[in-house]
Motif scaffolding. Structure first.
Motif, PDB file in Angstrom:
ATOM      1  N   GLU A   7       0.884  -1.248  -0.083  1.00 45.77           N
ATOM      2  CA  GLU A   7       0.030   0.058  -0.110  1.00 45.77           C
ATOM      3  C   GLU A   7       0.935   1.340   0.029  1.00 45.77           C
ATOM      4  N   ILE A   8       1.872   1.125   0.776  1.00 47.14           N
ATOM      5  CA  ILE A   8       2.910   2.367   0.889  1.00 47.14           C
ATOM      6  C   ILE A   8       3.494   2.722  -0.298  1.00 47.14           C
ATOM      7  N   ARG A   9       4.088   1.590  -0.874  1.00 44.62           N
ATOM      8  CA  ARG A   9       4.896   1.810  -2.172  1.00 44.62           C
ATOM      9  C   ARG A   9       3.753   2.274  -3.296  1.00 44.62           C
ATOM     10  N   GLY A  10       2.454   1.664  -3.313  1.00 43.92           N
ATOM     11  CA  GLY A  10       1.717   2.089  -4.394  1.00 43.92           C
ATOM     12  C   GLY A  10       1.541   3.127  -4.356  1.00 43.92           C
ATOM     13  N   PHE A  11       1.099   3.823  -3.104  1.00 40.10           N
ATOM     14  CA  PHE A  11       0.852   5.317  -2.860  1.00 40.10           C
ATOM     15  C   PHE A  11       1.911   6.018  -3.571  1.00 40.10           C
ATOM     16  N   PHE A  12       3.001   5.927  -3.193  1.00 40.06           N
ATOM     17  CA  PHE A  12       4.249   6.487  -3.438  1.00 40.06           C
ATOM     18  C   PHE A  12       4.424   6.709  -5.032  1.00 40.06           C
ATOM     19  N   TYR A  13       4.312   5.408  -5.687  1.00 46.41           N
ATOM     20  CA  TYR A  13       4.430   5.389  -7.084  1.00 46.41           C
ATOM     21  C   TYR A  13       3.358   6.239  -7.827  1.00 46.41           C
ATOM     22  N   LYS A  27       1.707   0.339 -15.761  1.00 45.03           N
ATOM     23  CA  LYS A  27       0.382  -0.472 -15.555  1.00 45.03           C
ATOM     24  C   LYS A  27       0.422  -1.467 -14.717  1.00 45.03           C
ATOM     25  N   GLY A  28      -0.633  -1.823 -14.197  1.00 47.84           N
ATOM     26  CA  GLY A  28      -0.769  -2.975 -12.991  1.00 47.84           C
ATOM     27  C   GLY A  28      -2.018  -3.910 -13.089  1.00 47.84           C
ATOM     28  N   ALA A  29      -2.310  -4.145 -11.768  1.00 47.33           N
ATOM     29  CA  ALA A  29      -3.341  -5.148 -12.011  1.00 47.33           C
ATOM     30  C   ALA A  29      -4.744  -5.025 -12.493  1.00 47.33           C
ATOM     31  N   LYS A  30      -5.142  -3.509 -12.316  1.00 46.83           N
ATOM     32  CA  LYS A  30      -6.210  -3.129 -13.052  1.00 46.83           C
ATOM     33  C   LYS A  30      -6.191  -2.972 -14.778  1.00 46.83           C
ATOM     34  N   ASP A  31      -4.901  -3.171 -15.205  1.00 41.79           N
ATOM     35  CA  ASP A  31      -4.892  -3.173 -16.630  1.00 41.79           C
ATOM     36  C   ASP A  31      -4.790  -4.670 -17.100  1.00 41.79           C
ATOM     37  N   GLY A  32      -5.298  -5.552 -16.223  1.00 45.84           N
ATOM     38  CA  GLY A  32      -4.956  -6.890 -16.594  1.00 45.84           C
ATOM     39  C   GLY A  32      -3.697  -7.758 -16.384  1.00 45.84           C
ATOM     40  N   ILE A  33      -2.827  -7.005 -15.704  1.00 47.50           N
ATOM     41  CA  ILE A  33      -1.297  -7.578 -15.667  1.00 47.50           C
ATOM     42  C   ILE A  33      -1.063  -8.251 -14.396  1.00 47.50           C
ATOM     43  N   ILE A  41       7.196 -10.021 -15.160  1.00 43.94           N
ATOM     44  CA  ILE A  41       6.649  -9.162 -14.005  1.00 43.94           C
ATOM     45  C   ILE A  41       6.791  -9.969 -12.839  1.00 43.94           C
ATOM     46  N   SER A  42       7.490  -9.172 -11.929  1.00 48.12           N
ATOM     47  CA  SER A  42       7.565  -9.902 -10.641  1.00 48.12           C
ATOM     48  C   SER A  42       6.644  -9.617  -9.490  1.00 48.12           C
ATOM     49  N   GLU A  43       6.196  -8.312  -9.563  1.00 46.58           N
ATOM     50  CA  GLU A  43       5.189  -7.879  -8.567  1.00 46.58           C
ATOM     51  C   GLU A  43       4.385  -7.025  -9.252  1.00 46.58           C
ATOM     52  N   VAL A  44       3.130  -7.168  -8.657  1.00 46.92           N
ATOM     53  CA  VAL A  44       1.906  -6.379  -9.357  1.00 46.92           C
ATOM     54  C   VAL A  44       1.429  -5.217  -8.336  1.00 46.92           C
ATOM     55  N   TYR A  45       1.196  -4.014  -8.857  1.00 46.82           N
ATOM     56  CA  TYR A  45       0.409  -3.178  -7.805  1.00 46.82           C
ATOM     57  C   TYR A  45      -0.763  -2.706  -8.566  1.00 46.82           C
ATOM     58  N   GLU A  46      -1.622  -1.878  -8.064  1.00 49.11           N
ATOM     59  CA  GLU A  46      -2.760  -1.480  -8.597  1.00 49.11           C
ATOM     60  C   GLU A  46      -2.624  -1.124  -9.912  1.00 49.11           C
ATOM     61  N   GLY A  47      -1.781   0.010 -10.165  1.00 51.36           N
ATOM     62  CA  GLY A  47      -1.602   0.874 -11.403  1.00 51.36           C
ATOM     63  C   GLY A  47      -0.081   0.800 -11.752  1.00 51.36           C
ATOM     64  N   PHE A  48       0.716  -0.111 -11.188  1.00 48.72           N
ATOM     65  CA  PHE A  48       1.904  -0.142 -11.371  1.00 48.72           C
ATOM     66  C   PHE A  48       2.722  -1.645 -11.410  1.00 48.72           C
ATOM     67  N   SER A  49       3.629  -2.007 -12.157  1.00 49.15           N
ATOM     68  CA  SER A  49       4.310  -3.338 -11.891  1.00 49.15           C
ATOM     69  C   SER A  49       5.832  -3.209 -11.620  1.00 49.15           C
ATOM     70  N   LYS A  50       6.336  -4.280 -11.288  1.00 49.42           N
ATOM     71  CA  LYS A  50       7.805  -4.230 -11.291  1.00 49.42           C
ATOM     72  C   LYS A  50       8.121  -5.280 -12.133  1.00 49.42           C
ATOM     73  N   VAL A  51       9.149  -5.035 -12.891  1.00 50.62           N
ATOM     74  CA  VAL A  51       9.726  -6.111 -14.101  1.00 50.62           C
ATOM     75  C   VAL A  51      10.956  -6.499 -13.540  1.00 50.62           C
ATOM     76  N   MET A  52      11.530  -7.875 -13.532  1.00 55.16           N
ATOM     77  CA  MET A  52      12.629  -8.140 -13.029  1.00 55.16           C
ATOM     78  C   MET A  52      13.488  -8.735 -14.445  1.00 55.16           C
ATOM     79  N   LEU A  53      14.467  -7.975 -14.746  1.00 50.83           N
ATOM     80  CA  LEU A  53      14.966  -8.091 -15.897  1.00 50.83           C
ATOM     81  C   LEU A  53      15.801  -9.351 -16.207  1.00 50.83           C
ATOM     82  N   ILE A  54      15.926  -9.690 -17.150  1.00 52.86           N
ATOM     83  CA  ILE A  54      16.510 -11.292 -17.510  1.00 52.86           C
ATOM     84  C   ILE A  54      17.915 -11.174 -17.141  1.00 52.86           C
ATOM     85  N   SER A  55      18.573 -10.076 -16.763  1.00 56.04           N
ATOM     86  CA  SER A  55      19.902  -9.919 -16.174  1.00 56.04           C
ATOM     87  C   SER A  55      20.048  -9.998 -14.770  1.00 56.04           C
TER      88      SER A  55
END
Lengths: 103, 253
Positions: B18-24, B118-124, B141-155
């Motif tokens: 929730e805290i991270r989602g708010f700040f993002y 883009k996050g959970a509300k966009d179907g991710i 995609i490694s972590e999904v927030y309501e309107g944002f997502s974190k992507v773990m790079l292949i590296s």
């Protein structure tokens, strides 16, 4: 003190945004300079030992770094606060840097 | 004071999503502006710094372009043949991926993670593959927030998946492992296989994590040891995260 903390919050918030969104385009040997860490170290080196704003700044800077990183919240807080305490309590007690003016 | 800090940290981690989602949500507009400004500023400075090597690079690219054009002609013929055969066998054409366009907002300072808008509300959802417009694999995609997502790079150090090098006689299979800091390794390649510099690594369907045929990178350096049963190779990734603004997420494949 409250005014100083408020200014610190705003400054560190924008520094972290700049670091994660702007400075990532300017890497030095594939690394991004951690300006929050640099500012915390410099502040604590220059600050008088009896003042504690440097430690509060470390807490604020660490918190914002944690928010915009993928680690657990508290990772950078612990590192920066630990570093600030080390500089204040140990480094400045045994190391004298004569050319640094106290602020 | 120490107890207070520990309590504060525990509480924060309990509500971290929730805290991270708010700040993002709060910072996204500023971060988008900063990302674009950084992108264009670094392009400008790189142009000045690399002006000497640009001529050489241009010549190399022209040569590569000619080679690729000849390959495209060959592939077009194959495509036509493939379509004719599919029609004759009554098979439908393979559907393309269902994609969602996303923008990068920020990059983790010490780890190979990026934040997208883009996050959970966009179907991710978690584990969805992330690619560029040129079908270059970026990560998942490694972590999904309501309107944002974190992507773990292949590296990223925790990233590993099956991949292959397509050769005329036989494909060479192996595992791509992230090494951190944008470095990628092609591992577990049998010693008897003949790799060469410049070979192109693509994803394989074996692991089931990514769809087949996404570009991963080019073989840069081969590490062969007489004692080890497998050989390794360093991969030069096809993407440079600081040069990218938009990405695509594959919703289904």
């Amino acid at each position: 003190m409250f005014k100083k903390i408020l200014i610190s919050i705003i400054v560190f918030y924008f520094l972290v945004l700049i670091q994660t969104s702007f400075l990532v385009h300017f890497t030095i040997f594939d690394a991004v300079p951690n300006i929050v860490l640099i500012l915390v170290v410099v502040w604590n080196l220059l600050e008088k030992r009896k003042n504690h704003l440097g430690i509060v700044n470390a807490l604020i800077g660490g918190f914002f770094l944690d928010i915009f990183s993928n680690r657990f919240i508290g990772f950078y807080v612990l590192i920066l606060v630990g570093l600030a305490i080390f500089i204040k309590l140990i480094f400045k007690r045994y190391v004298r840097i004569p050319f640094i003016n106290k602020i | 004071m120490v107890v207070l800090i520990i309590l504060f940290v525990c509480l924060m981690n309990f509500f971290q999503k929730e805290i991270r989602g708010f700040f993002y949500w709060f910072s996204a507009p500023i971060q988008k502006v900063l990302w674009r400004a950084g992108d264009s500023t670094s392009d400008f400075f790189q142009g000045i710094v690399r002006v000497k090597t640009l001529k050489q690079e241009l010549d190399e690219l022209k040569l590569e372009n000619q080679e690729l054009l000849s390959q495209v002609v060959g592939l077009k013929n194959l495509k036509k043949e493939n379509e004719t055969l599919r029609q004759a066998l009554g098979l439908g054409l393979q559907e393309d991926f269902k994609l969602v366009l996303v923008e990068i907002i920020s990059k983790d300072i010490s780890q190979d993670f990026i934040l997208i808008d883009k996050g959970a509300k966009d179907g991710i959802a978690e584990d969805m593959p992330v690619i560029t417009q040129q079908r270059v694999l970026i990560g998942k995609i490694s972590e999904v927030y309501e309107g944002f997502s974190k992507v773990m790079l292949i590296s990223h150090k925790e990233s590993s998946f099956d991949a292959k090098i397509q050769k005329e006689e036989k494909d060479i299979s192996g595992v791509v492992r992230g090494q951190g800091n944008f470095r990628i390794l092609f591992d577990l390649i049998p010693r008897e296989e003949n790799l060469s510099q410049g070979d192109i690594v693509v994803t394989s369907v074996l692991g089931g994590i990514f769809p087949e045929g996404l570009l991963v990178g080019r073989i840069k350096q081969i590490k062969k040891n007489d004692v080890e049963p497998f050989q390794q190779a360093e991969i030069e990734a096809f993407f440079n995260i600081s040069q990218i603004e938009t990405l695509f997420i594959i919703l289904g494949f």
